[in-house]
Design a protein around this motif. Sequence first.
Motif, short mmCIF file in Angstrom:
data_model
loop_
_atom_site.label_atom_id
_atom_site.label_comp_id
_atom_site.label_asym_id
_atom_site.label_seq_id
_atom_site.Cartn_x
_atom_site.Cartn_y
_atom_site.Cartn_z
N SER A 300 0.92 -1.14 -0.09
CA SER A 300 0.04 0.02 -0.02
C SER A 300 0.94 1.35 0.07
O SER A 300 1.93 1.18 0.37
N GLU A 302 0.48 3.95 1.92
CA GLU A 302 0.53 4.27 3.39
C GLU A 302 1.85 3.45 3.91
O GLU A 302 2.46 4.05 4.62
N GLN A 331 -3.27 5.48 -9.23
CA GLN A 331 -4.23 5.12 -8.24
C GLN A 331 -4.01 5.89 -7.06
O GLN A 331 -4.83 6.57 -6.20
N SER A 332 -2.79 5.46 -6.23
CA SER A 332 -2.43 5.99 -5.22
C SER A 332 -2.06 7.55 -5.15
O SER A 332 -2.65 8.21 -4.04
N SER A 333 -1.83 8.26 -6.20
CA SER A 333 -1.68 9.53 -6.20
C SER A 333 -3.07 10.16 -6.24
O SER A 333 -3.39 11.45 -5.66
N TRP A 334 -4.33 9.63 -6.83
CA TRP A 334 -5.49 10.07 -6.54
C TRP A 334 -5.84 10.15 -5.28
O TRP A 334 -6.44 11.38 -4.70
N GLU A 335 -5.66 9.31 -4.57
CA GLU A 335 -6.10 9.26 -3.01
C GLU A 335 -5.45 10.11 -2.15
O GLU A 335 -5.93 10.61 -1.11
N SER A 336 -4.10 10.32 -2.33
CA SER A 336 -3.28 11.27 -1.54
C SER A 336 -3.29 12.56 -1.90
O SER A 336 -2.83 13.58 -1.43
N GLY A 337 -4.07 13.01 -3.39
CA GLY A 337 -3.93 14.20 -3.64
C GLY A 337 -2.72 14.75 -4.43
O GLY A 337 -2.45 16.07 -4.68
N LYS A 350 -9.73 10.32 -15.60
CA LYS A 350 -8.86 10.71 -14.50
C LYS A 350 -9.94 11.40 -13.37
O LYS A 350 -10.72 12.20 -13.88
N LYS A 353 -9.83 16.23 -8.80
CA LYS A 353 -9.64 16.15 -7.20
C LYS A 353 -10.71 16.92 -6.35
O LYS A 353 -11.36 17.83 -6.93
#
Length: 353
Positions: A300, A302, A331-337, A350, A353
Amino acid sequence: MKLFTPITFRNVELKNRIVMSPMCMYSAEEGVANDFHFVHYGSRAQGGAGLIVVEATGVEPRGRISDKCLGIWNDEQALALKKIVDFVHQNSESKIGIQLAHAGRKGSVSAETNRQMSLEEGWETIAPSPIPFHHSERIPHELSVDEIKTLVEDFRKAAKRAVEAGFDVLEIHGAHGYLIHQFLSPLSNTRTDEYGGSFENRARFLMEIVDAVNSEITENQALFVRISGTEYAENGWEISDSVELSKALKAKNVDLVDVSSGGNINGVTIPLRPGYQVPLAEDVKKNSDVKTGAVGLITSAEQAEEILQNGQGDLIFLAREILRNPYFAVQSSWESGDDCFYPHQYLRAKPAK
């Protein structure tokens, strides 16, 4: 997230700290990459990984693990790899590396049966000492000093081809019980000449390979070395050895040590758990003052971020997770902004944000 910050090795800037770890695909013919490899590596570049490392690639025919492994000992093989490199460079922000390897006594395996082939079906295996990996396997040929020198030259020639193909990173495979690791470990190397006995002598083969590869690369390519931090065996290769080796590698202009574990001694118990190899990378980083790659059941963003924030590694090598999800980075970048490369062809999908 620090995971999405850039990092530079020599003149090679990675846009983020996510690396596709080298993983054998057992899909080549005569060592030549094909359409599968093109799609396999190209899709991970479209998924935004900062660095993609092509699987263990034999520097000579006997250097392959299996009859379906990649090679880079001739121009046909290098040209097929160049097609992949060019696609990654032209269609993504990813950098691409290659793992230069020699299987040694663990070679001549059938990709179909996962067992060592006979001499008639496969090839003669080689090693620092005539000790098989498993008692059921044939005794490998013990290398002479002249043969060792020829192998160092094979690594140099492979590095030259890799540079000409356009790879950004070259990684020397010194882990998992393959030939270089076989030299490093006192359990597989019982030589009494300049390549055996003392720590310095057992490390000599790797050091000569590092010098040979460095002679072919420039500031526009980075040099990594993968090691097994420990082999989980009494009187074998330990983390303290890895620390000392990493100090020597840094002195020879190695940019990063990619810290895995195991693979050289059959039947050992490996304590598998999430991030089980991360403490090895941390030990090497803190005690050798060298950049390290952390690898091993990291699943993950995180978990990866925690490793980076705790100073346990500088790059995160993903293996099974990036097989499951080629688009892990985006996908991880979407979740973290965070920002991450996104193929313009797919922009309509895409998330906002």
